[in-house]
Design a protein around this motif. Structure first.
Motif, PDB file in Angstrom:
ATOM      1  N   SER A   1       0.857  -1.183   0.000  1.00  0.00           N
ATOM      2  CA  SER A   1       0.000   0.000   0.000  1.00  0.00           C
ATOM      3  C   SER A   1       0.889   1.227   0.000  1.00  0.00           C
ATOM      4  O   SER A   1       1.990   1.210   0.570  1.00  0.00           O
TER       5      SER A   1
ATOM      6  N   ASP B   1      -4.215   0.649  -2.202  1.00  0.00           N
ATOM      7  CA  ASP B   1      -3.741  -0.702  -1.915  1.00  0.00           C
ATOM      8  C   ASP B   1      -3.438  -1.400  -3.235  1.00  0.00           C
ATOM      9  O   ASP B   1      -4.077  -1.124  -4.260  1.00  0.00           O
TER      10      ASP B   1
ATOM     11  N   ARG C   1     -10.655  -6.426  -3.838  1.00  0.00           N
ATOM     12  CA  ARG C   1     -10.452  -5.757  -2.545  1.00  0.00           C
ATOM     13  C   ARG C   1     -11.436  -6.258  -1.502  1.00  0.00           C
ATOM     14  O   ARG C   1     -11.075  -6.439  -0.343  1.00  0.00           O
TER      15      ARG C   1
ATOM     16  N   GLU D   1     -10.225  -8.044   1.957  1.00  0.00           N
ATOM     17  CA  GLU D   1     -10.680  -7.509   3.247  1.00  0.00           C
ATOM     18  C   GLU D   1     -11.414  -8.563   4.073  1.00  0.00           C
ATOM     19  O   GLU D   1     -11.433  -8.492   5.300  1.00  0.00           O
TER      20      GLU D   1
END
Length: 188
Positions: free
Chosen positions: A122, A127, A154, A158
């Motif tokens: 990142s 990111d 993403r 996550e």
């Protein structure tokens, strides 16, 4: 070189913004993929290209096709994880010609400290999960997402155990992905 690490370069995108095969785009006399390979070779002996285009055969590397076509980057990660014989899998997009061995070694140091987590870079604002190390043990979760057509990378990352590694400002240009001809022209 870590015997528990393999590397896969995802070259199967549609390249809709670049309007040509991104991994084969020339930058300072070499293709994007060649720049990436030169950064990788001190760290990984036999990287694999996830590609369908026969033009990539010129690199004389192992090539695999997406196991399920049309599933985007998460589908490419699924293909790499399925194919990989190692516990850790370095995943790289094909559009990062400025990537360096130093930046990749930095990422790998952190990934081996927490091998059960997805580790990615990142810059503090953005990111880069396509410059990341994925544990083989997340294969089933990736497969489930791909089969359910939940393809937002993403969102997937996550939802898993992960660690975001912050780059120093001096290394941010190394992770810049080049998606358009204008971005290519602005590279130095």
């Amino acid at each position: 070189m870590d015997p528990n690490l393999s590397a896969y370069i995802l070259c199967g995108g549609k390249s809709s913004r670049m309007k040509t095969e991104k991994g084969l785009v020339q930058f300072q006399g070499k293709s994007f993929v060649q720049w990436i390979l030169e950064a990788l070779y001190p760290l990984v002996l036999c990287p694999v290209l996830v590609a369908k285009n026969p033009a990539y055969e010129s690199f004389q590397l192992d090539m695999i096709s997406d196991r399920i076509e049309g599933k985007g980057p998460l589908g490419g990660i699924y293909s790499g994880l399925t194919h990989s014989p190692t516990g850790l899998v370095l995943i790289l997009s094909c559009d990062i010609p400025k990537i360096s061995t130093d930046v990749l070694a930095f990422l790998l140091r952190y990934s081996t400290r927490n091998p059960d987590k997805i580790t990615f870079l990142s810059d503090g604002e953005n990111d880069y999960p396509l410059i990341g190390v994925y544990p083989k043990k997340c294969l089933k979760a990736v497969e489930n997402s791909v089969l359910r057509n939940e393809l937002k990378l993403r969102q997937f990352v996550e939802s898993q155990a992960h660690q975001r590694i912050l780059l120093s400002p001096s290394h941010i240009q190394a992770v810049q992905n080049i998606n358009t001809k204008d971005q290519l022209l602005s590279l130095s």
